[in-house]
Structure formats: C-alpha cells, structure tokens
Scaffold this motif. Structure first.
Motif, PDB file in Angstrom:
ATOM      1  N   VAL A  30     -26.656  24.575  17.404  1.00  0.00           N
ATOM      2  CA  VAL A  30     -27.865  23.488  17.116  1.00  0.00           C
ATOM      3  C   VAL A  30     -28.489  23.626  18.787  1.00  0.00           C
ATOM      4  O   VAL A  30     -27.576  23.331  19.699  1.00  0.00           O
ATOM      5  N   GLU A  31     -29.693  23.671  18.657  1.00  0.00           N
ATOM      6  CA  GLU A  31     -30.585  23.725  20.095  1.00  0.00           C
ATOM      7  C   GLU A  31     -29.914  24.529  21.243  1.00  0.00           C
ATOM      8  O   GLU A  31     -29.705  24.057  22.253  1.00  0.00           O
ATOM      9  N   GLY A  32     -29.474  25.696  21.025  1.00  0.00           N
ATOM     10  CA  GLY A  32     -28.836  26.504  21.913  1.00  0.00           C
ATOM     11  C   GLY A  32     -27.467  26.142  22.383  1.00  0.00           C
ATOM     12  O   GLY A  32     -26.964  26.679  23.064  1.00  0.00           O
ATOM     13  N   GLY A  33     -26.813  25.134  21.605  1.00  0.00           N
ATOM     14  CA  GLY A  33     -25.462  24.906  22.069  1.00  0.00           C
ATOM     15  C   GLY A  33     -24.569  25.017  20.642  1.00  0.00           C
ATOM     16  O   GLY A  33     -25.129  25.626  19.857  1.00  0.00           O
ATOM     17  N   GLN A  57     -22.917  22.892  25.419  1.00  0.00           N
ATOM     18  CA  GLN A  57     -24.324  22.895  25.964  1.00  0.00           C
ATOM     19  C   GLN A  57     -25.099  22.257  24.968  1.00  0.00           C
ATOM     20  O   GLN A  57     -26.111  22.668  24.711  1.00  0.00           O
ATOM     21  N   ILE A  58     -24.491  21.119  24.448  1.00  0.00           N
ATOM     22  CA  ILE A  58     -25.576  20.195  23.677  1.00  0.00           C
ATOM     23  C   ILE A  58     -26.025  18.978  24.679  1.00  0.00           C
ATOM     24  O   ILE A  58     -25.375  18.473  25.376  1.00  0.00           O
ATOM     25  N   LYS A  59     -27.370  18.977  24.791  1.00  0.00           N
ATOM     26  CA  LYS A  59     -28.078  18.055  25.645  1.00  0.00           C
ATOM     27  C   LYS A  59     -27.446  16.571  25.607  1.00  0.00           C
ATOM     28  O   LYS A  59     -27.181  15.985  26.617  1.00  0.00           O
ATOM     29  N   SER A  60     -27.782  16.080  24.451  1.00  0.00           N
ATOM     30  CA  SER A  60     -26.881  14.929  24.288  1.00  0.00           C
ATOM     31  C   SER A  60     -25.941  14.653  23.082  1.00  0.00           C
ATOM     32  O   SER A  60     -26.279  14.449  22.054  1.00  0.00           O
ATOM     33  N   GLU A  63     -26.119  11.616  20.595  1.00  0.00           N
ATOM     34  CA  GLU A  63     -27.147  11.750  19.624  1.00  0.00           C
ATOM     35  C   GLU A  63     -26.946  12.605  18.617  1.00  0.00           C
ATOM     36  O   GLU A  63     -27.181  12.580  17.138  1.00  0.00           O
ATOM     37  N   MET A  64     -26.340  13.707  18.877  1.00  0.00           N
ATOM     38  CA  MET A  64     -25.757  14.866  17.748  1.00  0.00           C
ATOM     39  C   MET A  64     -24.721  14.062  17.083  1.00  0.00           C
ATOM     40  O   MET A  64     -24.798  14.526  15.797  1.00  0.00           O
ATOM     41  N   ARG A  67     -26.456  12.181  14.512  1.00  0.00           N
ATOM     42  CA  ARG A  67     -27.162  12.995  13.400  1.00  0.00           C
ATOM     43  C   ARG A  67     -26.305  13.471  12.332  1.00  0.00           C
ATOM     44  O   ARG A  67     -26.161  13.511  11.048  1.00  0.00           O
TER      45      ARG A  67
END
Length: 126
Positions: A30-33, A57-60, A63-64, A67
């Motif tokens: 997801v999202e490059g992570g 490497q998940i930005k937040s 939040e994930m 989800r």
C-alpha cells in the motif's frame, strides 16, 4: 502464561490465511509500503485473536490501521470462508501495530551512535 500447542496452531493458521486475505484485498502493498502479519496470539478459549501488523515504509501506520479496522467485516467474512471448516467458531479479531521493526531500527541507530562516539573518544586520546 505460555501458549498451548492448540493456540499456536490456530494462531499460525489464522496468520497464514489472513496474509492471503490481505494480499487479495490489496493490503500487503500500500502506498509504496508493505504490511505483513507479524504474529497472531490466541486467547486460551480460542475466541479472540490479537493480530500484530508490521508496517514498513507506511507514512501513517495509525491511519492505515484504522482503514483496516473499517474493513473488518469484509476481512472476517473472507477469513471465515477459509478457516470455517477447521474452527467451531470464528475468533474475534483485534488489530495492533507491531513496533518490533521500529525498535530494531532505533537500537541499530543507538549502537551506531555509540560506536561513532567511542571512535571519537579513542581518536582524541591518541
């Protein structure tokens, strides 16, 4: 208290099947992570499963995690179809962030800093 053999077996089964469910739902990349299931711990009555997610490497990550929790019904249904024949009752799933990787990276940074500081001290004494 130590996990019984049955708890470990069911935890392993859920971990494997949930990994596949995540992959099919597009949660693994997801999202490059990447998201992987680090561990699944079962309660002694096998009615609750604590699922520890490792996020690389998940930005937040929080939040994930939300989800993923928002799609809990869909996840449980897919998992139920896969493990329904092996379990009498589908356990309640609880998702948690596994911060082991973060801990490892922090420890490596600390060791690197100590080594650098140590080399500076040795350099000053010579």
């Amino acid at each position: 208290m130590q996990e019984t053999k049955r708890q470990k077996q069911i935890g392993q089964l859920i971990q494997e099947e949930l990994s596949d469910v995540f992959q099919r739902m597009g949660f693994n990349v997801v999202e490059g992570g990447m998201i992987s299931i680090a561990a699944v711990k079962m309660t002694p009555d096998l009615l609750e499963a604590k699922v520890y997610l490792s996020m690389f490497q998940i930005k937040s990550p929080n939040e994930m995690l939300e989800r993923i929790k928002d799609r809990m019904g869909e996840i449980k249904k897919a998992l139920g179809l896969r493990v329904g024949k092996q379990l009498r009752r589908m356990p309640e799933l609880s998702f948690f962030l596994d911060d082991t990787l973060d801990y490892v990276f922090k420890m490596e940074e600390l060791f690197k800093k100590i080594k650098e500081d140590d080399s500076h001290i040795k350099g000053d004494n010579q």
